[in-house]
Design a protein around this motif. Sequence first.
Motif, mmCIF file in Angstrom:
data_model
loop_
_atom_site.group_PDB
_atom_site.id
_atom_site.type_symbol
_atom_site.label_atom_id
_atom_site.label_comp_id
_atom_site.label_asym_id
_atom_site.label_seq_id
_atom_site.Cartn_x
_atom_site.Cartn_y
_atom_site.Cartn_z
ATOM 1 N N UNK A 1 11.451 58.387 30.387
ATOM 2 C CA UNK A 1 11.704 57.130 31.075
ATOM 3 C C UNK A 1 13.197 57.017 31.346
ATOM 4 N N UNK A 2 13.556 56.030 32.169
ATOM 5 C CA UNK A 2 14.968 55.764 32.409
ATOM 6 C C UNK A 2 15.500 56.223 33.744
ATOM 7 N N UNK A 3 14.698 56.919 34.520
ATOM 8 C CA UNK A 3 15.156 57.349 35.830
ATOM 9 C C UNK A 3 15.262 56.178 36.790
ATOM 10 N N UNK A 4 15.845 56.452 37.959
ATOM 11 C CA UNK A 4 15.975 55.403 38.959
ATOM 12 C C UNK A 4 16.970 55.780 40.028
ATOM 13 N N UNK A 5 17.356 54.769 40.795
ATOM 14 C CA UNK A 5 18.313 54.945 41.888
ATOM 15 C C UNK A 5 19.660 54.386 41.453
ATOM 16 N N UNK A 6 20.719 55.169 41.643
ATOM 17 C CA UNK A 6 22.054 54.742 41.241
ATOM 18 C C UNK A 6 23.055 55.266 42.264
ATOM 19 N N UNK A 7 24.143 54.557 42.421
ATOM 20 C CA UNK A 7 25.190 55.018 43.339
ATOM 21 C C UNK A 7 26.032 56.102 42.683
ATOM 22 N N UNK A 8 26.635 56.914 43.500
ATOM 23 C CA UNK A 8 27.532 57.945 42.984
ATOM 24 C C UNK A 8 28.609 57.308 42.109
ATOM 25 N N UNK A 9 28.877 57.948 40.980
ATOM 26 C CA UNK A 9 29.827 57.421 40.022
ATOM 27 C C UNK A 9 29.199 56.569 38.944
ATOM 28 N N UNK A 10 27.944 56.219 39.134
ATOM 29 C CA UNK A 10 27.245 55.377 38.175
ATOM 30 C C UNK A 10 26.680 56.167 37.007
ATOM 31 N N UNK A 11 25.936 55.451 36.167
ATOM 32 C CA UNK A 11 25.382 56.044 34.947
ATOM 33 C C UNK A 11 23.905 55.698 34.794
ATOM 34 N N UNK A 12 23.207 56.581 34.116
ATOM 35 C CA UNK A 12 21.821 56.343 33.700
ATOM 36 C C UNK A 12 21.625 56.984 32.334
ATOM 37 N N UNK A 13 20.688 56.429 31.568
ATOM 38 C CA UNK A 13 20.312 57.059 30.317
ATOM 39 C C UNK A 13 18.819 57.344 30.338
ATOM 40 N N UNK A 14 18.474 58.598 30.221
ATOM 41 C CA UNK A 14 17.073 59.001 30.145
ATOM 42 C C UNK A 14 16.646 59.060 28.683
ATOM 43 N N UNK A 15 15.385 58.711 28.464
ATOM 44 C CA UNK A 15 14.797 58.794 27.132
ATOM 45 C C UNK A 15 13.529 59.634 27.194
ATOM 46 N N UNK A 16 13.248 60.298 26.094
ATOM 47 C CA UNK A 16 12.021 61.090 25.990
ATOM 48 C C UNK A 16 11.464 60.883 24.584
ATOM 49 N N UNK A 17 10.291 60.287 24.526
ATOM 50 C CA UNK A 17 9.651 60.029 23.249
ATOM 51 C C UNK A 17 8.579 61.083 23.007
ATOM 52 N N UNK A 18 8.610 61.678 21.825
ATOM 53 C CA UNK A 18 7.665 62.739 21.470
ATOM 54 C C UNK A 18 6.647 62.247 20.455
ATOM 55 N N UNK A 19 5.449 62.773 20.548
ATOM 56 C CA UNK A 19 4.414 62.452 19.567
ATOM 57 C C UNK A 19 3.558 63.690 19.347
ATOM 58 N N UNK A 20 2.948 63.747 18.177
ATOM 59 C CA UNK A 20 1.981 64.805 17.927
ATOM 60 C C UNK A 20 2.388 65.801 16.856
ATOM 61 N N UNK A 21 3.646 66.165 16.763
ATOM 62 C CA UNK A 21 4.091 67.130 15.759
ATOM 63 C C UNK A 21 5.414 66.672 15.155
ATOM 64 N N UNK A 22 5.894 67.400 14.175
ATOM 65 C CA UNK A 22 7.150 67.059 13.534
ATOM 66 C C UNK A 22 8.290 67.268 14.515
ATOM 67 N N UNK A 23 8.855 66.193 14.970
ATOM 68 C CA UNK A 23 9.856 66.224 16.025
ATOM 69 C C UNK A 23 11.091 67.016 15.627
ATOM 70 N N UNK A 24 11.521 66.862 14.386
ATOM 71 C CA UNK A 24 12.793 67.447 13.977
ATOM 72 C C UNK A 24 12.784 68.970 14.013
ATOM 73 N N UNK A 25 11.608 69.590 14.010
ATOM 74 C CA UNK A 25 11.515 71.043 14.014
ATOM 75 C C UNK A 25 11.608 71.670 15.385
ATOM 76 N N UNK A 26 11.737 70.865 16.410
ATOM 77 C CA UNK A 26 11.754 71.354 17.777
ATOM 78 C C UNK A 26 13.151 71.310 18.366
#
Length: 114
Positions: A7-32
């Motif tokens: 999540x977190x995508x979108x439309x932004x002007x040049x010079x701007x900022x965005x933060x993408x997030x990725x949530x994981x489920x199903x296995x031990x996240x820290x091992x990946x």
Amino acid sequence: QVRLVESGGGLVQAGGSLRLSCVASGRTFSGYRMAWYRQVPGKEREFVAATDWNGASYTDSVKGRFTISRDNAKNTVYLQMNSLKPEDTAVYYCAAVRNRDKYWGQGTQVTVSS
């Protein structure tokens, strides 16, 4: 199996900022090893950044502008993107990698206007 939701995508002007997030489920996240890739139509998917027990790595074109981080308690990896350029426009994908296993999210569109 690991399920990844970006999540977190979108439309932004040049010079701007965005933060993408990725949530994981199903296995031990820290091992990946967690990574971000991006793809534009007609081109191959390209590596952007990754984080694992050795630290973070970036493709040259985003060094100094993007920062990857992870919160193992929240099973989430982030991509902070600053000083965005029109050439950063792409669908951004999250990936989880361990040994021969590689899982992908569905992608989130990032569009940077000039």
